[in-house]
Design an enzyme around this catalytic site. Structure first.
Site, short mmCIF file in Angstrom:
data_model
loop_
_atom_site.label_atom_id
_atom_site.label_comp_id
_atom_site.label_asym_id
_atom_site.label_seq_id
_atom_site.Cartn_x
_atom_site.Cartn_y
_atom_site.Cartn_z
N SER A 241 0.84 -1.22 0.00
CA SER A 241 0.00 0.00 0.00
C SER A 241 0.87 1.26 0.00
O SER A 241 0.55 2.25 -0.67
CB SER A 241 -0.97 0.01 1.19
OG SER A 241 -0.29 -0.19 2.40
N HIS A 271 -2.04 -8.80 1.76
CA HIS A 271 -1.68 -7.56 2.48
C HIS A 271 -2.81 -7.26 3.48
O HIS A 271 -3.14 -8.11 4.30
CB HIS A 271 -1.45 -6.47 1.42
CG HIS A 271 -0.86 -5.19 1.93
ND1 HIS A 271 -0.16 -5.08 3.10
CD2 HIS A 271 -0.88 -3.92 1.40
CE1 HIS A 271 0.23 -3.82 3.27
NE2 HIS A 271 -0.21 -3.10 2.27
N HIS A 318 5.64 -13.01 6.80
CA HIS A 318 5.88 -11.61 6.42
C HIS A 318 7.04 -11.54 5.44
O HIS A 318 7.98 -12.33 5.52
CB HIS A 318 6.18 -10.75 7.65
CG HIS A 318 5.96 -9.29 7.40
ND1 HIS A 318 6.94 -8.47 6.90
CD2 HIS A 318 4.84 -8.53 7.55
CE1 HIS A 318 6.43 -7.25 6.76
NE2 HIS A 318 5.16 -7.25 7.14
N ARG A 327 3.37 -5.33 16.45
CA ARG A 327 1.98 -4.86 16.39
C ARG A 327 1.03 -5.96 16.87
O ARG A 327 -0.02 -5.68 17.45
CB ARG A 327 1.64 -4.41 14.96
CG ARG A 327 2.57 -3.31 14.44
CD ARG A 327 2.35 -3.03 12.97
NE ARG A 327 2.64 -4.20 12.15
CZ ARG A 327 2.44 -4.28 10.83
NH1 ARG A 327 1.94 -3.22 10.19
NH2 ARG A 327 2.74 -5.36 10.15
N ASP A 373 -2.13 -8.73 11.40
CA ASP A 373 -3.51 -9.11 11.10
C ASP A 373 -3.99 -10.32 11.89
O ASP A 373 -5.19 -10.61 11.91
CB ASP A 373 -3.64 -9.39 9.59
CG ASP A 373 -3.25 -8.18 8.77
OD1 ASP A 373 -3.71 -7.08 9.10
OD2 ASP A 373 -2.47 -8.33 7.80
N ARG A 399 -3.70 3.73 7.77
CA ARG A 399 -2.58 3.77 6.83
C ARG A 399 -2.44 5.16 6.15
O ARG A 399 -1.36 5.57 5.72
CB ARG A 399 -2.76 2.64 5.81
CG ARG A 399 -1.65 2.29 4.85
CD ARG A 399 -0.27 2.17 5.40
NE ARG A 399 0.00 1.25 6.48
CZ ARG A 399 0.65 0.10 6.40
NH1 ARG A 399 1.08 -0.31 5.26
NH2 ARG A 399 0.90 -0.64 7.46
N ARG A 419 10.57 4.93 -11.82
CA ARG A 419 10.57 4.17 -13.07
C ARG A 419 11.72 3.17 -13.04
O ARG A 419 12.77 3.39 -13.65
CB ARG A 419 10.72 5.17 -14.22
CG ARG A 419 10.26 4.80 -15.65
CD ARG A 419 10.20 3.39 -15.93
NE ARG A 419 9.85 3.10 -17.32
CZ ARG A 419 10.19 1.98 -17.91
NH1 ARG A 419 10.88 1.06 -17.25
NH2 ARG A 419 9.82 1.73 -19.14
N1 CMX Z 1 0.94 -19.98 5.21
C1 CMX Z 1 1.36 -20.90 4.31
N2 CMX Z 1 2.42 -20.74 3.51
C2 CMX Z 1 3.10 -19.61 3.66
C3 CMX Z 1 2.77 -18.61 4.60
C4 CMX Z 1 1.62 -18.83 5.39
N3 CMX Z 1 1.17 -17.92 6.26
N4 CMX Z 1 3.65 -17.59 4.51
C5 CMX Z 1 4.53 -17.93 3.53
N5 CMX Z 1 4.19 -19.13 3.03
C6 CMX Z 1 4.82 -19.82 1.91
C7 CMX Z 1 4.71 -18.95 0.64
O1 CMX Z 1 3.41 -19.05 0.09
C8 CMX Z 1 5.83 -19.52 -0.20
O2 CMX Z 1 5.38 -20.76 -0.72
P1 CMX Z 1 5.80 -21.21 -2.22
O3 CMX Z 1 7.28 -21.20 -2.25
O4 CMX Z 1 5.19 -22.57 -2.34
O5 CMX Z 1 5.19 -20.19 -3.15
C9 CMX Z 1 6.90 -19.81 0.84
O6 CMX Z 1 6.21 -19.96 2.11
C10 CMX Z 1 7.96 -18.76 0.96
O7 CMX Z 1 7.32 -17.52 1.25
P2 CMX Z 1 8.04 -16.40 2.15
O8 CMX Z 1 9.28 -15.99 1.41
O9 CMX Z 1 8.20 -16.88 3.55
O10 CMX Z 1 6.96 -15.25 2.19
P3 CMX Z 1 6.72 -14.08 1.15
O11 CMX Z 1 7.64 -12.96 1.46
O12 CMX Z 1 6.73 -14.60 -0.26
O13 CMX Z 1 5.21 -13.68 1.47
C11 CMX Z 1 3.36 -13.11 2.82
C12 CMX Z 1 4.86 -12.94 2.60
C13 CMX Z 1 2.90 -12.17 3.93
C14 CMX Z 1 2.61 -12.77 1.52
C15 CMX Z 1 3.08 -14.59 3.22
O14 CMX Z 1 3.75 -14.87 4.41
C16 CMX Z 1 1.61 -14.91 3.34
O15 CMX Z 1 0.97 -15.24 2.33
N6 CMX Z 1 1.01 -14.82 4.58
C17 CMX Z 1 -0.39 -15.01 4.77
C18 CMX Z 1 -1.17 -13.76 4.36
C19 CMX Z 1 -0.98 -12.64 5.36
O16 CMX Z 1 -1.11 -12.81 6.56
N7 CMX Z 1 -0.71 -11.43 4.84
C20 CMX Z 1 -0.61 -10.22 5.70
C21 CMX Z 1 0.81 -9.65 5.80
C22 CMX Z 1 0.81 -8.39 6.65
C23 CMX Z 1 0.10 -7.27 5.96
O17 CMX Z 1 0.60 -6.83 4.90
O18 CMX Z 1 -0.94 -6.83 6.43
#
Ligand code: CMX
Length: 438
Positions: A241, A271, A318, A327, A373, A399, A419
């Site tokens: 965001s 997010h 994360h 948080r 969250d 935010r 860019r």
């Molecule tokens: N549950 C299951 N699998 C997860 C996971 C979770 N909570 N968090 C990460 N993973 C997985 C990823 O999907 C990825 O799998 P693949 O390699 O099969 O694609 C692997 O672990 C590696 O991911 P990562 O490097 O640890 O995490 P990223 O930086 O790619 O992604 C995030 C970060 C937040 C998108 C991810 O942890 C996630 O999807 N969490 C759940 C959604 C969530 O709570 N989002 C809110 C974040 C805070 C916010 O912005 O408000």
């Protein structure tokens, strides 16, 4: 010129001169290397933008102007119950890097109250939408509708000089933040309270008035809102965001269009929308298991079933953090202090005991710990705000404080159009071939 604007002008002019001098002598300094993994992996950790209002450390969590959340709770001026910080104070801190006095915060609360009128056409625009329109879609549309009021857009249209961009951005920022609680509360009441709207209460601070217009006049809920709207405000510039706001703002889109774009990014389930996904996931789990007090084993089974379906466990993981999110901890401490017992809060804490072990054992999740969250929904449910489709709007109102304060800085420092360079896989493969040959 008001005192906050004057302070901001002085500080940003001074920093602009320092940056100019630094870049003149050291602009060629190499500060980062980029790997192919980062190019394909969502640009993690690449240093490519400046964000003055906060900075995120993977282990320690967020620092706003170098202050941690416990420090904010201790040092910022507080709301009515004397315990939770006022988001107004955090905005002041982020904008000018100083902790405001009680009198300065009182001035800001009064200033936002003065600027808070929302033109009728914004409400009519919302009324034209079906009630089942997602609350974040309504929020984004309402902010776009409010763009008619942009001082930046009007002055740009008239033709105004670059060195005044910061001034119009400051005015739009103040007006937009002032108006958001009214718009956000209107969305809640039209969607979930049969269009029974509640007039603002001019005696309240920014958060207290928002809670009041939502229909929650409980003093503890207002305390929660002060904490909630403080801790969600900023998370440095790279999150989706903030970065969207930064990118769109760099085109000189006015602050209304810019902020609406940031809110569309916040509405994604990886997010900000994760806050609704968490509570939905918990309610689905309780429904499926048929209890409000699941055992650790039952939770573990449900987590494993979620993973087996190829879904993520919402509220965990994360892109930057590698520890439990401070948080999350701040909300847990709030629950311990204000809520003695609550079934859903207890479930959140049990999930916290179970999920990190399971995610850690997968071997691929870089951060198995809870993020912001994972906790927020349970607190809202406790006070009766159960409509989880609304939760991301609360995140969005908060935010605004960080991303709009940062936008003021970007305009004042004269940052250019963003860019970065993209590449094709053909190019990437050619680089790999070259590196093998060498
Ligand atoms: N549950 C299951 N699998 C997860 C996971 C979770 N909570 N968090 C990460 N993973 C997985 C990823 O999907 C990825 O799998 P693949 O390699 O099969 O694609 C692997 O672990 C590696 O991911 P990562 O490097 O640890 O995490 P990223 O930086 O790619 O992604 C995030 C970060 C937040 C998108 C991810 O942890 C996630 O999807 N969490 C759940 C959604 C969530 O709570 N989002 C809110 C974040 C805070 C916010 O912005 O408000």
């Amino acid at each position: 010129m008001d005192a906050l604007k004057q302070k901001f002008f002085e500080k940003s002019s001074a920093l602009k001169a320092e940056i100019k001098a630094m870049l003149k002598s050291h602009g060629g300094l190499v500060v980062d290397d980029v790997t192919l993994g980062q190019v394909y992996g969502g640009a993690r950790d690449i240093k490519m933008m400046v964000w003055e209002t906060s900075e995120l450390d993977a282990m320690e969590g967020i620092r706003f102007r170098n202050m941690s959340i416990p420090e904010l709770k201790e040092k910022l001026p507080k709301g009515a119950d004397g315990k939770q910080p006022l988001p107004e104070a955090l905005f002041w801190l982020m904008l000018v890097g100083e902790i405001p006095t009680d009198a300065e915060v009182a001035w800001l609360t009064a200033e936002w109250r003065k600027r808070s009128d929302v033109p009728e056409h914004v409400f009519r625009t919302l009324d034209a939408l079906p009630e089942h329109t997602h609350a974040m879609t309504q929020f984004s549309i309402a902010i776009n509708a409010l763009q008619t009021e942009s001082i930046f857009a009007r002055r740009y249209d008239e033709g105004f000089p670059k060195d005044e961009y910061w001034d119009a951005t400051y005015e739009d920022t103040m007006n937009l933040i002032a108006r958001l609680p009214r718009i956000a509360a209107y969305i809640y009441r039209r969607t979930y309270a049969n269009h029974q709207h509640i007039a603002p209460n001019p005696q309240e601070d920014w958060s207290g008035n928002y809670a009041h217009m939502l229909g929650f006049d409980n003093a503890d809920f207002k305390a929660l809102m002060r904490l909630y709207l403080t801790i969600h405000a900023d998370h440095e510039g790279g999150n989706a965001s903030a970065h969207t706001t930064h990118l769109v703002g760099s085109t000189l889109s006015d602050p209304y269009l810019t902020f609406a774009a940031g809110m569309n990014a916040l509405a994604g389930p990886l997010h900000g929308l994760a806050n609704q996904e968490v509570i939905k996931w918990i309610f689905d789990m309780l429904d499926e298991i048929g209890t409000t007090a699941p055992s650790k084993e039952q939770i573990a089974d449900y987590v494993n079933a979620t993973l087996a379906k190829g879904q993520v466990v919402p509220g965990y993981g994360h892109a930057v953090l590698r520890q439990p999110d401070p948080r999350f901890i701040a909300q847990m401490e709030f629950a311990k202090e204000y809520i003695r017992h609550d079934d859903v809060v207890e479930v959140v804490w049990k999930v916290y005991n179970v999920v990190p072990g399971i995610l850690g054992a997968l071997g691929k999740v870089k951060n198995p710990w809870p993020n912001v969250d994972a906790h927020s929904g349970a607190l809202l449910v406790h006070y009766g705000l159960k409509e989880y489709g609304y939760y991301t709007v609360l995140f969005g109102v908060s935010r605004a404080l960080g991303v709009l304060a940062a936008l003021c800085w970007s305009r004042a420092l004269g940052f250019p159009l963003e860019r970065p360079k993209s590449v094709t896989t053909e190019w990437a493969m050619a680089q790999v071939a070259k590196s093998i040959e060498q």
